[in-house]
Design an enzyme around this catalytic site. Structure first.
Site, PDB file in Angstrom:
ATOM      1  N   ALA A  73       0.864  -1.180   0.000  1.00 48.79           N
ATOM      2  CA  ALA A  73       0.000   0.000   0.000  1.00 48.79           C
ATOM      3  C   ALA A  73       0.901   1.231   0.000  1.00 48.79           C
ATOM      4  CB  ALA A  73      -0.861  -0.014   1.252  1.00 48.79           C
ATOM      5  N   GLY A 112       0.448  -4.971   0.720  1.00 49.01           N
ATOM      6  CA  GLY A 112      -0.745  -4.883  -0.119  1.00 49.01           C
ATOM      7  C   GLY A 112      -0.500  -5.389  -1.535  1.00 49.01           C
ATOM      8  N   GLU A 115      -0.901  -8.961  -1.311  1.00 49.63           N
ATOM      9  CA  GLU A 115      -2.321  -9.244  -1.066  1.00 49.63           C
ATOM     10  C   GLU A 115      -3.129  -9.196  -2.367  1.00 49.63           C
ATOM     11  OE1 GLU A 115      -2.441  -6.359   2.221  1.00 49.63           O
ATOM     12  OE2 GLU A 115      -3.391  -7.962   3.386  1.00 49.63           O
ATOM     13  N   GLU A 135       4.184  -5.839   6.920  1.00 51.72           N
ATOM     14  CA  GLU A 135       3.408  -4.829   7.658  1.00 51.72           C
ATOM     15  C   GLU A 135       3.820  -4.719   9.119  1.00 51.72           C
ATOM     16  OE1 GLU A 135       2.208  -6.850   5.411  1.00 51.72           O
ATOM     17  OE2 GLU A 135       0.677  -5.889   4.177  1.00 51.72           O
TER      18      GLU A 135
HETATM   19  C1  3H9 Z   1       0.616  -2.341   3.453  1.00 48.76           C
HETATM   20  O1  3H9 Z   1       0.792  -2.771   2.364  1.00 48.76           O
HETATM   21  C2  3H9 Z   1      -0.692  -2.394   4.180  1.00 48.76           C
HETATM   22  C3  3H9 Z   1      -1.669  -3.370   3.575  1.00 48.76           C
HETATM   23  O2  3H9 Z   1      -1.490  -4.645   4.093  1.00 48.76           O
HETATM   24  C4  3H9 Z   1      -3.101  -3.043   3.923  1.00 48.76           C
HETATM   25  C5  3H9 Z   1      -3.740  -1.853   3.354  1.00 48.76           C
HETATM   26  C6  3H9 Z   1      -5.212  -1.788   3.614  1.00 48.76           C
HETATM   27  N1  3H9 Z   1       4.715   3.429  -0.165  1.00 48.76           N
HETATM   28  O3  3H9 Z   1      13.448   1.658  -0.098  1.00 48.76           O
HETATM   29  P1  3H9 Z   1      13.791   2.388  -1.353  1.00 48.76           P
HETATM   30  C7  3H9 Z   1       9.460   4.769  -1.530  1.00 48.76           C
HETATM   31  S1  3H9 Z   1       1.876  -1.578   4.296  1.00 48.76           S
HETATM   32  C8  3H9 Z   1       5.203   4.630  -0.504  1.00 48.76           C
HETATM   33  O4  3H9 Z   1      14.825   3.431  -1.266  1.00 48.76           O
HETATM   34  P2  3H9 Z   1      14.790  -0.063  -2.496  1.00 48.76           P
HETATM   35  C9  3H9 Z   1      10.617   5.081  -0.584  1.00 48.76           C
HETATM   36  O5  3H9 Z   1      10.218   5.937   0.449  1.00 48.76           O
HETATM   37  C10 3H9 Z   1       3.210  -1.506   3.127  1.00 48.76           C
HETATM   38  N2  3H9 Z   1       6.491   4.839  -0.828  1.00 48.76           N
HETATM   39  O6  3H9 Z   1      14.153   1.383  -2.548  1.00 48.76           O
HETATM   40  C11 3H9 Z   1      11.611   5.711  -1.537  1.00 48.76           C
HETATM   41  O7  3H9 Z   1      11.193   7.030  -1.761  1.00 48.76           O
HETATM   42  P3  3H9 Z   1      12.263   8.195  -1.989  1.00 48.76           P
HETATM   43  C12 3H9 Z   1       3.929  -2.789   3.058  1.00 48.76           C
HETATM   44  C13 3H9 Z   1       7.300   3.782  -0.799  1.00 48.76           C
HETATM   45  O8  3H9 Z   1      14.921  -0.507  -3.887  1.00 48.76           O
HETATM   46  C14 3H9 Z   1      11.395   4.938  -2.837  1.00 48.76           C
HETATM   47  O9  3H9 Z   1      10.091   4.349  -2.728  1.00 48.76           O
HETATM   48  N3  3H9 Z   1       5.107  -2.630   2.211  1.00 48.76           N
HETATM   49  C15 3H9 Z   1       6.869   2.503  -0.445  1.00 48.76           C
HETATM   50  O10 3H9 Z   1      15.977  -0.088  -1.595  1.00 48.76           O
HETATM   51  C16 3H9 Z   1      12.399   3.835  -3.050  1.00 48.76           C
HETATM   52  O11 3H9 Z   1      12.430   3.011  -1.904  1.00 48.76           O
HETATM   53  C17 3H9 Z   1       6.307  -2.303   2.694  1.00 48.76           C
HETATM   54  O12 3H9 Z   1       6.483  -2.158   3.884  1.00 48.76           O
HETATM   55  C18 3H9 Z   1       5.499   2.340  -0.117  1.00 48.76           C
HETATM   56  N4  3H9 Z   1       4.982   1.143   0.215  1.00 48.76           N
HETATM   57  O13 3H9 Z   1      13.722  -0.974  -1.746  1.00 48.76           O
HETATM   58  C19 3H9 Z   1       7.414  -2.173   1.701  1.00 48.76           C
HETATM   59  N5  3H9 Z   1       7.910   1.658  -0.495  1.00 48.76           N
HETATM   60  O14 3H9 Z   1      13.001   7.818  -3.228  1.00 48.76           O
HETATM   61  C20 3H9 Z   1       8.252  -0.981   2.004  1.00 48.76           C
HETATM   62  C21 3H9 Z   1       8.963   2.385  -0.886  1.00 48.76           C
HETATM   63  O15 3H9 Z   1      11.424   9.404  -2.088  1.00 48.76           O
HETATM   64  N6  3H9 Z   1       9.286  -0.761   1.009  1.00 48.76           N
HETATM   65  N7  3H9 Z   1       8.614   3.666  -1.060  1.00 48.76           N
HETATM   66  O16 3H9 Z   1      13.142   8.184  -0.752  1.00 48.76           O
HETATM   67  C22 3H9 Z   1      10.438  -1.459   0.988  1.00 48.76           C
HETATM   68  O17 3H9 Z   1      10.679  -2.379   1.744  1.00 48.76           O
HETATM   69  C23 3H9 Z   1      11.480  -1.022  -0.018  1.00 48.76           C
HETATM   70  O18 3H9 Z   1      11.183   0.296  -0.385  1.00 48.76           O
HETATM   71  C24 3H9 Z   1      11.538  -1.890  -1.315  1.00 48.76           C
HETATM   72  C25 3H9 Z   1      12.490  -1.208  -2.334  1.00 48.76           C
HETATM   73  C26 3H9 Z   1      12.092  -3.280  -0.943  1.00 48.76           C
HETATM   74  C27 3H9 Z   1      10.206  -2.029  -1.940  1.00 48.76           C
END
Ligand code: 3H9
Length: 707
Positions: A73, A112, A115, A135
């Site tokens: 999400a 998400g 999901e 999450e």
């Molecule tokens: C969820 O899904 C809830 C649901 O179950 C229910 C809903 C009802 N959103 O980390 P990076 C941005 S909770 C917005 O440097 P990498 C990040 O801030 C979510 N932005 O890259 C950065 O921005 P900036 C569950 C996001 O290649 C840019 O993307 N998901 C999100 O080292 C690049 O990120 C997670 O917890 C996001 N979800 O790693 C996953 N994710 O360039 C969280 C990233 O402005 N994300 N950004 O600084 C990660 O673990 C890593 O970002 C990922 C990429 C592995 C994806």
């Protein structure tokens, strides 16, 4: 025709629908990580409707453009009103689709994003894909059916492990678990998905939605949930969302799907409202924000780092060498004595072998990493290094000699870094004749484990050098935080104040156990005195002794801690320090001998002990840190509160669910903190309680610190 000025901008549509033969392809393209924000959610619903209405499409395929499948999400939307369709509505729509829907995964399918895939009828992944529900790391639980569908696919035990750890699994493991139906070796996710669709259509069977499958959860042992709750109460007593995760997965096995999903929603919303969610999400963004250094323009050119030198094969130097070898960067490890070099290299090998015994490295990987580390006594081998990190004895004279030599030996443009934790980086830089190439790289012990790296920018450090080292920090898996030059930089300067206050509290009447208990109840993994035992009392004692012998007027008078060191109680390494330890155990046990030493110290100083409340311990240990942090901001040693938050989160075990030191301070109330600091300034005095002007100003204006 409207003039160009009148043309309305076409809203960017992050989800496209197009047909390939009999397959309707839904492509999500929302850089950088295809987060499922509002545009993606409405786009998915519209594209799904288009596919369902398309008579030529017999199956639908969801793929993502760019580097990854949907990574969750959109975290930036949390805490704001959610615009429809919600993610649970999107997945419900997918689940009930009348045509088979396939998800083809590359990169990371997280939260998400996974999901969405779970609500599809078939999942395929390319070999390098990773899948997870992280999450819990944000103080949440999977809130779009993840806690209900994952157990139905892989069983409740495995689902609980995955959701509680938040760690992703690789494609092969996902296949073995039953999370994906096939892993495709080679080709893009689109090609993999089209092949899966072809197989599905050739086979002709209509796939079953995951929500209707019960085989894997039918025989779940109810004892599983009792055991998990007991385990969590012991291991993660402070955390809110893990307990809710157990409740949600239990609902998956005890309730029909619709009721389980409703329960999941309720629990998800409770997590969303919890302050821990806000803290953990602040910590998530803090880690990324610190990489963007104010005043250092994005796109500043960087230098290539292909070979690194490390000076000093002691514990610190060895750990630093491992950091580079772990990232595949060759290291020349220099020491002044053959014996030190051999001892250091042997310690590195032992360290890697211990990791291999835990199954986290293969024997071949141990050999590969060792082969990247080249031990030598000769400085000339540093001639072609792109970066040299010095981790020698903490003495200005020693360091200036080394840096003078580096200035003579290293190639032009090589970056010269010191790992000093106390000395003036500018004075060290001056010795090289090229101060623009010098900065501090302050690693934290054990250097191969701790994620924090303070990147100390000297007065003359060039932008290119700073940008290179900040990028390198990320490459070696560290959280690099740029800081300025001062004694102790940011982390240790704040720690020093907490340490001083902890000692004072014990002198006045608290026990080390009380101080430590208050800090661990706050959420630190270790209290101040347990941490002192871990780091070793002898190190600080020797420095204090040196200063006293040298007649330093600012040297502290000997304390009860110095008496312990004199008695050979150095901490965990001698099984006795502030606490005692059973052989081979790290559990601190209060020791009457230490209580007697403290008592004797109070008598000697004429202090009559008084009862000290837990509240006083909490205020004095934590508010003194906030006051010092505010001074650090005032002086510009740290540029932003978020830098201080990241330093304490990644270097000192500040509880991540509290967001970081200053995020927490804002929640605690700056007014209350400022008032208390002023009271201690009056009652106790000392430079540590002199109120920070910034703290007082923010408190008076009722605004958070740094805003
Ligand atoms: C969820 O899904 C809830 C649901 O179950 C229910 C809903 C009802 N959103 O980390 P990076 C941005 S909770 C917005 O440097 P990498 C990040 O801030 C979510 N932005 O890259 C950065 O921005 P900036 C569950 C996001 O290649 C840019 O993307 N998901 C999100 O080292 C690049 O990120 C997670 O917890 C996001 N979800 O790693 C996953 N994710 O360039 C969280 C990233 O402005 N994300 N950004 O600084 C990660 O673990 C890593 O970002 C990922 C990429 C592995 C994806």
């Amino acid at each position: 025709m409207p003039s160009p000025a009148q043309t309305e901008a076409v809203p960017f549509n992050p989800v496209q629908y197009a047909r390939r033969g009999q397959v309707g392809v839904i492509t999500v393209d929302y850089p950088p990580v295809n987060a499922v924000g509002h545009g993606v959610r409405s786009g998915l619903v519209a594209a799904l409707d288009a596919g369902l209405a398309d008579d030529g499409a017999d199956a639908l395929l969801i793929v993502c453009a760019g580097r990854t499948f949907m990574a969750g999400a959109d975290i930036r939307e949390f805490g704001k009103p959610s615009a429809p369709p919600t993610l649970p509505e999107v997945v419900a729509h997918l689940d009930s689709a009348t045509k088979p829907v396939i998800a083809s995964i590359h990169g990371t399918a997280l939260g998400g994003g996974l999901e969405v895939a779970l609500a599809c009828h078939v999942r395929v992944a390319v070999k390098t894909a990773k899948l997870g529900l992280p999450e819990v790391k944000l103080g949440l639980l999977p809130g779009a059916g993840g806690t209900q569908r994952l157990p139905r696919l892989i069983g409740a035990t495995e689902a609980l492990d995955m959701i509680l750890s938040g760690d992703p699994v690789g494609a092969e493991e996902a296949l073995a678990l039953g999370l994906v139906d096939a892993v495709e070796d080679g080709g893009s996710a689109l090609e993999a998905g089209l092949r899966a669709a072809e197989r599905l259509l050739a086979n002709g069977s209509s796939p079953q939605p995951v929500s209707t499958r019960t085989g894997r959860i039918a025989c779940t042992d109810p004892g599983l949930f009792t055991a998990k709750r007991a385990d969590l109460a012991k291991r993660q007593p402070h955390l809110f969302s893990p307990h809710r995760i157990v409740d949600a997965v239990e609902a998956a096995v005890t309730l029909p799907f619709a009721e389980g999903t409703a329960r999941e929603r309720e629990l998800f919303l409770a997590c969303m409202d919890s302050p821990q969610r806000a803290g953990l999400i602040h910590a998530f963004f803090a880690e990324r924000e610190v990489a963007k250094v104010p005043g250092l323009p994005a796109g500043t050119p960087t230098r290539d780092i292909r070979k690194v030198g490390v000076i000093g094969a002691g514990t610190m130097g060895g750990g630093i060498a491992m950091c580079f070898a772990n990232a595949g960067i060759p290291v020349v490890l220099v020491d002044s004595a053959q014996e030190g070099l051999e001892r250091g290299t042997a310690a590195i090998r032992r360290n890697y072998e211990a990791t291999a015994r835990k199954g986290r490295l293969t024997a071949a990987q141990v050999d590969e990493r060792m082969a990247l580390i080249h031990p030598t006594l000769s400085y000339t081998e540093l001639g072609d290094a792109d970066l040299v990190v010095e981790a020698a004895f903490e003495s200005m004279e020693v360091k200036q000699t080394i840096f003078r030599r580096l200035g003579e030996t290293c190639k032009p443009g090589a970056i010269l870094a010191t790992n000093t934790s106390t000395l003036d980086v500018d004075a060290i830089a001056a010795a090289t004749g090229r101060p623009q190439d010098v900065l501090g790289m302050h690693f934290f012990s054990p250097a191969n484990v701790m994620r924090l790296l303070e990147v100390v920018r000297g007065a003359k450090t060039s932008d290119t050098v700073l940008a290179t080292v900040m990028a390198l920090a990320r490459r070696i898996g560290k959280v690099g935080v740029a800081v300025g030059v001062c004694y102790g930089f940011v982390g240790n300067r704040i720690l020093h104040q907490r340490g001083r206050e902890s000692m004072a509290l014990v002198e006045e009447g608290a026990s080390p156990e009380q101080v430590d208990r208050v800090l661990t109840e706050f959420g630190f993994p270790l209290g101040h005195f347990s941490m002192t035992d871990l780091a070793g009392i002898d190190v600080g004692w020797r420095i204090r002794e040196e200063r006293r012998k040298a007649g330093d007027p600012e040297a502290q008078a000997p304390s009860w801690l110095d008496t312990l060191a004199e008695r050979g109680r150095y901490g965990q390494k001698t099984s006795a320090g502030v606490y005692r330890y059973e052989p081979g155990s790290r559990t601190p046990i209060p020791d009457p001998e230490v209580a007697a030493v403290i008592e004797e110290d109070r008598r000697r100083r004429g202090i009559t002990p008084r009862p000290v409340s837990d509240e006083e311990v909490r205020e004095r240990c934590l508010y003194v840190m906030v006051n010092e942090a505010a001074k650090i901001l005032e002086e510009g040693i740290a540029a932003r509160p978020v830098d201080i938050d990241a330093i304490w989160l990644h270097g000192y075990g500040f509880p991540s669910w509290r967001g970081g030191l200053l995020f927490w301070a804002n929640q605690e109330g700056l007014g209350r903190i400022a008032e208390t600091v002023q009271r201690y300034d009056r009652d106790i005095g000392g430079p540590q309680w002199r109120p920070s002007a910034l703290l007082l100003k923010c408190a008076a204006e009722g605004r958070p610190i740094g805003c």
